[in-house]
Design a protein around this motif. Structure first.
Motif, PDB file in Angstrom:
ATOM      1  N   SER A  45      36.773 -33.486  -7.822  1.00 26.08           N
ATOM      2  CA  SER A  45      36.686 -34.458  -8.911  1.00 26.08           C
ATOM      3  C   SER A  45      36.796 -35.901  -8.436  1.00 26.08           C
ATOM      4  CB  SER A  45      37.762 -34.173  -9.964  1.00 26.08           C
ATOM      5  OG  SER A  45      39.040 -34.260  -9.391  1.00 26.08           O
ATOM      6  N   THR A  95      28.534 -30.176 -10.201  1.00 25.42           N
ATOM      7  CA  THR A  95      29.471 -31.205 -10.661  1.00 25.42           C
ATOM      8  C   THR A  95      29.100 -32.568 -10.110  1.00 25.42           C
ATOM      9  OG1 THR A  95      31.220 -29.553 -10.771  1.00 25.42           O
ATOM     10  CG2 THR A  95      31.907 -31.850 -10.740  1.00 25.42           C
ATOM     11  N   THR A 121      40.394 -28.720  -6.680  1.00 24.06           N
ATOM     12  CA  THR A 121      39.912 -29.434  -7.864  1.00 24.06           C
ATOM     13  C   THR A 121      39.982 -30.939  -7.652  1.00 24.06           C
ATOM     14  OG1 THR A 121      40.677 -27.630  -9.254  1.00 24.06           O
ATOM     15  CG2 THR A 121      40.241 -29.708 -10.334  1.00 24.06           C
ATOM     16  N   VAL A 127      27.981 -35.907 -12.202  1.00 23.09           N
ATOM     17  CA  VAL A 127      28.707 -37.175 -12.059  1.00 23.09           C
ATOM     18  C   VAL A 127      27.752 -38.285 -11.651  1.00 23.09           C
ATOM     19  CG1 VAL A 127      30.442 -38.359 -10.646  1.00 23.09           C
ATOM     20  CG2 VAL A 127      30.942 -36.124 -11.614  1.00 23.09           C
TER      21      VAL A 127
END
Length: 124
Positions: free
Chosen positions: A6, A37, A2, A41
């Motif tokens: 991120s 993701t 994760t 972003v």
């Protein structure tokens, strides 16, 4: 994993990139989640909210439970999300001031009366 997904790719070390790519090669669902993701972003950082309908369609078709439900939620308030992803305006400074005042209030809770709290907020 994760943390790797991120963070900005430029901040990852070569070893972290290699390990991350090895894990993504083993799990196609995780690779799809990583791709969705990173594209979201990118929309956030470049303020390119015009790509939002395509992203919502792509993420709902991916059938990933967390991302698909997130996309459906974005679609329910589409105009507000698009405005948030395309305009430079944000409420960050206001939220920062409110957060600072709430922190001071929590520190002073039960210790003094309102005039002292008011003075501390104005002097801080």
């Amino acid at each position: 994993m994760t943390g790797w997904l991120s963070r900005h790719p430029a901040t990852l070390t070569e070893e972290e990139k290699l390990h991350g790519n090895a894990i993504l090669d083993c799990c196609p669902e995780l690779a799809a989640a990583a791709e969705l993701t990173s594209s979201f972003v990118e929309m956030l950082t470049t303020l390119s909210g015009t790509r939002l309908p395509d992203w919502i369609t792509e993420s709902t078709e991916a059938n990933l439970p967390g991302i698909s439900s997130f996309a459906v939620g974005l679609h329910s308030d589409f105009d507000a999300v698009t405005a948030g992803l395309t305009t430079d305006w944000n409420s960050g400074p206001v939220e920062g001031a409110v957060n600072r005042i709430k922190m001071l209030k929590r520190q002073m809770f039960g210790r003094a009366c309102f005039p002292l709290l008011q003075k501390r907020v104005l002097l801080a």
